[in-house]
Write an enzyme that holds these catalytic residues in place. Structure first.
Site, PDB file in Angstrom:
ATOM      1  N   ASP A 682      31.991  43.920  36.332  1.00  0.00           N
ATOM      2  CA  ASP A 682      32.447  44.404  37.629  1.00  0.00           C
ATOM      3  C   ASP A 682      33.786  45.108  37.442  1.00  0.00           C
ATOM      4  O   ASP A 682      34.691  44.593  36.769  1.00  0.00           O
ATOM      5  CB  ASP A 682      32.597  43.230  38.599  1.00  0.00           C
ATOM      6  CG  ASP A 682      32.847  43.707  40.007  1.00  0.00           C
ATOM      7  OD1 ASP A 682      31.862  44.045  40.691  1.00  0.00           O
ATOM      8  OD2 ASP A 682      34.016  43.735  40.428  1.00  0.00           O
ATOM      9  N   LEU A 683      33.910  46.301  38.027  1.00  0.00           N
ATOM     10  CA  LEU A 683      35.129  47.096  37.848  1.00  0.00           C
ATOM     11  C   LEU A 683      36.281  46.502  38.651  1.00  0.00           C
ATOM     12  O   LEU A 683      36.096  46.019  39.777  1.00  0.00           O
ATOM     13  CB  LEU A 683      34.889  48.537  38.281  1.00  0.00           C
ATOM     14  CG  LEU A 683      33.774  49.295  37.539  1.00  0.00           C
ATOM     15  CD1 LEU A 683      33.749  50.744  37.972  1.00  0.00           C
ATOM     16  CD2 LEU A 683      33.960  49.185  36.035  1.00  0.00           C
ATOM     17  N   ASP A 725      29.931  48.768  42.318  1.00  0.00           N
ATOM     18  CA  ASP A 725      30.639  48.997  41.057  1.00  0.00           C
ATOM     19  C   ASP A 725      30.316  47.899  40.053  1.00  0.00           C
ATOM     20  O   ASP A 725      31.141  47.554  39.209  1.00  0.00           O
ATOM     21  CB  ASP A 725      32.148  49.072  41.305  1.00  0.00           C
ATOM     22  CG  ASP A 725      32.706  47.799  41.934  1.00  0.00           C
ATOM     23  OD1 ASP A 725      31.883  46.953  42.348  1.00  0.00           O
ATOM     24  OD2 ASP A 725      33.933  47.657  42.006  1.00  0.00           O
TER      25      ASP A 725
END
Length: 855
Positions: A682-683, A725
Site C-alpha cells: 500500500d502506497l 493505491d
C-alpha cells in the site's frame, strides 16, 4: 340474424346463435345480481374474479397421467358455493375474457365458446342452489384436520359437478356437430377429458372450501398476490424461453453456413454403394414368388425395392452422413422418410400397392417400428419382405457409422431379429432360399466383387482418384457437405483462438493435399500481418513471421482481398527463406473476411503436387469463409477475456485475475507440497499526490509504481492491482527471509522513484505486509486479512519513524516480538501518539512530499 352474426365471426350456426343469446342473458343476469351483493361479498367477488383472470388459463397435467387440473373450473365451482350463481358466472367470465385477451394474436376470440361456458356454469350453479336447499335438512359435518365441511355442501358440489359434466358434453357436441368434421372427431374424445377434469375440480373445490372454513375469507385476498406472482413468473418464463430461442438461432448461424451437397442418386447420397437397390429387388421378388404372391404384389416389390428410400430426400445430409450415433431428435428426423416417400409416390398413382410397401417397410413384427407402430400381419406383406431384404443387404455394406459385416454375421443378425423386427416365417423361408437369391445376383453381375463399391467414405480425398465413378463423386459431395457442416458446428463451439486455427488446419487436410498451412492475422494498428499459426513442414521457421501487406503472394491476397492459387511459393519467401521456397512446388492463399471485414489470410504450401485442382481451391474458399466468422469470434472472446482480467489504468492483472492466480497457486502447492507468500503493498502519501497534483498525475504515479514493483519481482512472480493505491503480489516457493529482502528492495526502489511536474517533484513511500500459505492461512480472505494487518503495522511503523517517535517504536517492537508475522488468532492495537516538535530526532527521514500531514 344468424347470417349477420356469422358475418362478424361470432357464430357458425343457428345452434351457436341460440347458445350465444342465452349466454349473453346469463351474463346480464349475473352482473345485475352482483350489484345487489353485500359489500363483503362484493369484495370477495372482485378478489375471486381477479384470481380467476390471472391463473384461470393455466391448465396443469398431473405427471404420468392424462388428468388435467383446471383452475378456472375450480374457481367457478368455489364461487358457486360462496357467492351463488352470479359469482360463479362472473368468475368464469373473467377467466375466459383473460384467456381470450392473451390469445388474440394467435386466434380470433370465440364468443360462442365463451357464451356456452357461461351458460353451462349458470346451469351448474343453479343445480347447486337447488341441491343445497334440498339437502339443508340433512344435518352432519365432515371434519378433516382443523377444518370442517357440511355434508350438504359436499352433496351439492357433486350434484353441481354432475350437471356441469352433462351440459359441457352436450354443448361441446352440439357445437362440434354444427361445425366441421374435424371438430366432430375431436369431440369424441372430449367426454373422458371433461370427466377427469371435473373429478379433479370436485376434490379441489372441497379442499378450497375446507381451507376457507378454517382460515376465513381473508384467504381469498391473500391468494391475490400469490396469483399475481404466478402470472408474473409465467410471463418471465415465457420471455426467458423466447430469449433462449433467439440465442439458439444466433448460435445456429455458423451451423447453417454454406453446406454444399450434390445429390444425383438417393442411395449414393446415403453412402450406399452400387447395386444395393437391385440386390434388394432380387431378394424381395424372389421371396415374393416363393410365397406365391399376386402379380400386383410382385410389381409392388419390384418398384418398392427401387424406391423404398426415396423419402430420404427430406432427411438432412448431416444426419445421413453422421459417422457416430444419432441423437434422439436426429433419429426421429430419419423416420420421416417413410411417410415422405409414400407422399411422393402417391402423386404417381401406381396401379399396385407401392405406396403402402414404401410407407410401412420400417414397421416391426412386434409393433415397435414406425411410422404407425403396426404389428404382425397388419403390416402389408410386401413391406415385411422389403424390410427383410433391405436390412440383409445393407448389413454387408460400409456405412458412415459402421463397417460392413461378413455374410454369416448378417445371417445371424437377421435370424436373431426374427419374431421382433421381422416376420419369423418370412425370415425362415428367406434364409433357406438365400443361396438361390445370391446365385441370381451373381448371374446379373451385381455381387460386391463384380461391381466394386468404390472408395470407403473416409477415403474420399480429392487427390486419390482422377476419374472416379459417379457413385464416388456423389459420395464425395455428401462427405464434403457433412464435413463443412461439422466444421461450422465445431467452430461455433470453439472460443479458443489457437484451437480454432488448429481445427481449420485439420479440416482443410481432409480435402486438400498440402504440407504446410500458415494463418496470418492482420495487425489493426499497422499494415502488417503476423503468422499466429503454422503446421506441417517448416512450421517452426514460419511461425511468428511478420508480413507486410502486398509482400509476396500472401501479402497480395491480403491487400487485394482476393484468393491466390497455384503461384510460385518463392514469391512468399523472396525476402527470406529461399531454402524453404525450394521445398514447395505450389501454393494458394485465401483472405479471411468476416462480415466484409478483413481479419487475415490462410496460405497452403504443397510439395507433392504441381498444382491444386479447381475443386481444391473451391473448397479452400468455402472453408475459409466459414472459418473467418469463427476466428473473429475467438479473437473477440480473447480480447474480452483479457479486458476482464486486466486493470485498465496500470495494465496489471486485476482482482479477478488475482483470485484466479491464487487458486492456481493453491493447487500447485498442494500437488508439489510447496508454499508461497502473499504480499499486500500500500502506497504511503499517495493521497497528498492526488490532492497536490491532481488525479491524472496520480494515475501516472500508479502506473510508474506498478512498473517499479514489477521490476523487483521475479519473472514468475505475480503482481496485481487490488484497488485504489493497493497492490498484491503472490511470490511462490519463498521463505520469510527472502520476503524481508524483497520488501526492502521494493521499499528502496519506490522511495527512489520520482515523478516530475511543473509544480515540483513527487515521491511516495510504500508499506508491505506478508502472509505465508499454508501456515498463516489457507483461504484467500484469510491471507489477505493477515497480510493487510502486517501492512498496516508497517505503515504505522513508517508514520512513527517519520514523526520521530523512536521511543514509541521500540515499545511497539518489543510488544510485537522478534517475529514480523502476527498470529491468525491474535489482535493488534495501534498506540496513537502525537509527538511534540521537541521530540523529533535530528536524523528522522524527511517527508516523501512537502505537506503538513503525512498519511
Amino acid at each position: 340474424m344468424s347470417m349477420g352474426v356469422s358475418k362478424f365471426g361470432l357464430v357458425d350456426s343457428k345452434v351457436e346463435l341460440v347458445v350465444l343469446v342465452a349466454g349473453i342473458l346469463a351474463m346480464f343476469y349475473a352482473v345485475t345480481a352482483a350489484l345487489s351483493l353485500s359489500f363483503p361479498d362484493f369484495t370477495l367477488l372482485v378478489a375471486s374474479c381477479l384470481i380467476a383472470a390471472l391463473i384461470g388459463r393455466f391448465k396443469l397435467t398431473i405427471p404420468s397421467t392424462s388428468i388435467t387440473f383446471d383452475p378456472r373450473l375450480v374457481m367457478s365451482f368455489w364461487a358457486a358455493v360462496w357467492l351463488g350463481i352470479p359469482g360463479a358466472v362472473l368468475v368464469t367470465l373473467a377467466a375466459l375474457i383473460s384467456e381470450m385477451a392473451e390469445e388474440h394474436d394467435t386466434a380470433p376470440p370465440d364468443i360462442a365458446r365463451l357464451a356456452a361456458e357461461v351458460l353451462v356454469i349458470l346451469v351448474s350453479a343453479h343445480a347447486y342452489s337447488l341441491a343445497i336447499a334440498n339437502f339443508q335438512s340433512k344435518a352432519g359435518t365432515l371434519t378433516l384436520g382443523g377444518g370442517s365441511v357440511p355434508v350438504e355442501i359436499i352433496l351439492a358440489v357433486f350434484v353441481m359437478a354432475a350437471v356441469y359434466f352433462l351440459f359441457a358434453v352436450l354443448t361441446t357436441g352440439l357445437r362440434a356437430e354444427a361445425r366441421s368434421a374435424k371438430d366432430r372427431r375431436a369431440a369424441t374424445e372430449k367426454p373422458t377429458v371433461i370427466a377427469r377434469s371435473t373429478i379433479v375440480a370436485i376434490l379441489s373445490t372441497l379442499l378450497l372450501v375446507l381451507a376457507v372454513n378454517h382460515f376465513g375469507l381473508e384467504l381469498a385476498w391473500l391468494a391475490v398476490p400469490a396469483a399475481v406472482a404466478v402470472k408474473l413468473a409465467h410471463r418471465i418464463h415465457v420471455r426467458s424461453l423466447e430469449a433462449k430461442t433467439a440465442e439458439i438461432k444466433e448460435a445456429s448461424r455458423l451451423h447453417l453456413a454454406t453446406v454444399e451437397a450434390l445429390a444425383t442418386a438417393i442411395d449414393a447420397r446415403d453412402q450406399v454403394g452400387l447395386g444395393h437397390v437391385r440386390r434388394t429387388q432380387i431378394y424381395a421378388v424372389g421371396l415374393g414368388r416363393i410365397l406365391g404372391l399376386s402379380e400386383s404384389d410382385i410389381s409392388a416389390l419390384k418398384m418398392g425395392a427401387l424406391l423404398h428410400d426415396i423419402g430420404k430426400l427430406a432427411v438432412p445430409d448431416h444426419i445421413l452422413n453422421k459417422p457416430d450415433g444419432l441423437t434422439p431428435a436426429e433419429a426421429e428426423k430419419t423416420k420421416i422418410h417413410c411417410s415422405v416417400g409414400a407422399s411422393i409416390l402417391e402423386k404417381v398413382g401406381f396401379p399396385y400397392p407401392v405406396v403402402p410397401t414404401v410407407k410401412y417397410h420400417h414397421e416391426a413384427w412386434d409393433g415397435t417400428g414406425y411410422p404407425e407402430g403396426l404389428r404382425g400381419r397388419k403390416i402389408p406383406v410386401t413391406a415385411r419382405i422389403i424390410a427383410l431384404a433391405d436390412m440383409f443387404d445393407t448389413l454387408q455394406e460400409d456405412r458412415p457409422y459402421r463397417k460392413a459385416v461378413a455374410r454369416q454375421d448378417a445371417i445371424e443378425t437377421v435370424r436373431a431379429l426374427a419374431g421382433s423386427k421381422f416376420d419369423p416365417m418370412l425370415t425362415d423361408i428367406f434364409l433357406r432360399n438365400l443361396e438361390i437369391f445370391e446365385a441370381e445376383i451373381e448371374a446379373n453381375g451385381l455381387g460386391p466383387e463384380s461391381i466394386g463399391n468404390g472408395q470407403a467414405v473416409s477415403d474420399l480425398r480429392l487427390e486419390d482418384s482422377v476419374n472416379p465413378n459417379y457413385v464416388d463423386q456423389i459420395k464425395r459431395a455428401n462427405h464434403e457437405a457433412f464435413t463443412l457442416f461439422s466444421l461450422a458446428r465445431d467452430f461455433s463451439g470453439a472460443l479458443n483462438l489457437s484451437e480454432t486455427l488448429e481445427l481449420l488446419s485439420q479440416k482443410l487436410k481432409d480435402f486438400i493435399p498440402f504440407e504446410t498451412c500458415v494463418v496470418y492475422l492482420l495487425d489493426p494498428n499497422a499494415d502488417t500481418a503476423n503468422a499466429v499459426h503454422a503446421s506441417g513442414k517448416h512450421a517452426g521457421d514460419v511461425l511468428g513471421r511478420r508480413l507486410i501487406l502486398g509482400e509476396g503472394a500472401t501479402g497480395f491476397a491480403l491487400r487485394s482481398r482476393k484468393p491466390v492459387g497455384n503461384v510460385d511459393p518463392a514469391l512468399d519467401f523472396a525476402f527470406s527463406g529461399a531454402e524453404m521456397a525450394a521445398s514447395f512446388k505450389t501454393m494458394a492463399a485465401v483472405p479471411l473476411i468476416a462480415e466484409d471485414r478483413l481479419i487475415g489470410v490462410v496460405s497452403l504450401y504443397a510439395a507433392k503436387i504441381d498444382s491444386f485442382q479447381d475443386e481444391h481451391l473451391r473448397i479452400f474458399e468455402t472453408v475459409a469463409k466459414i472459418a473467418a466468422d469463427a476466428i473473429e469470434k475467438a479473437m473477440e472472446h480473447a480480447e474480452t477475456r483479457l479486458h476482464a482480467h486486466t486493470d485498465a489504468l496500470t495494465g496489471l492483472p486485476n482482482s479477478r485475475a488475482l483470485i484466479a492466480e491464487f487458486t492456481k497457486e493453491v493447487q500447485r502447492a498442494g500437488r508439489n507440497g510447496t508454499s508461497f507468500q502473499m504480499l499486500v503493498l500500500d502506497l504511503d502519501g499517495f493521497k497528498q499526490v492526488n490532492d497536490t497534483y491532481g488525479h491524472k498525475f496520480g494515475d501516472s504515479m500508479l502506473r510508474g509504481i506498478g512498473n517499479v514493483i514489477r521490476e523487483q519481482l521475479r519473472e514468475y512472480d505475480f503482481l496485481a492491482r487490488y484497488g485504489g493505491d493497493e497492490f498484491v503480489a503472490i511470490v511462490p516457493e519463498t521463505d520469510l527471509e527472502f520476503v524481508r529482502g524483497l520488501s526492502r528492495r521494493i521499499e528502496d526502489a519506490v522511495s527512489a522513484f520520482e515523478l516530475a511536474e511543473d509544480g515540483g517533484t513527487a515521491r511516495v513511500g510504500i508499506s508491505i505486509g506478508s502472509a505465508a500459505y499454508p501456515s498463516a492461512g489457507q483461504t484467500f480472505d484469510e491471507l489477505i486479512q493477515i497480510a493487510d494487518r502486517e501492512m498496516y503495522r508497517a505503515k504505522e511503523f513508517h508514520r512513527l519513524r517519520r514523526a520521530g517517535a523512536e521511543q514509541l517504536i521500540e515499545v511497539e517492537q518489543a510488544a510485537a516480538g522478534n517475529s514480523s508475522e502476527i498470529s491468525r488468532s491474535g489482535t493488534y492495537r495501534h498506540v496513537r501518539h502525537q509527538p511534540r516538535a521537541a521530540e523529533k530526532p535530528s536524523n528522522a527521514e524527511a517527508p516523501i512530499i512537502s505537506t503538513d500531514s503525512v498519511q
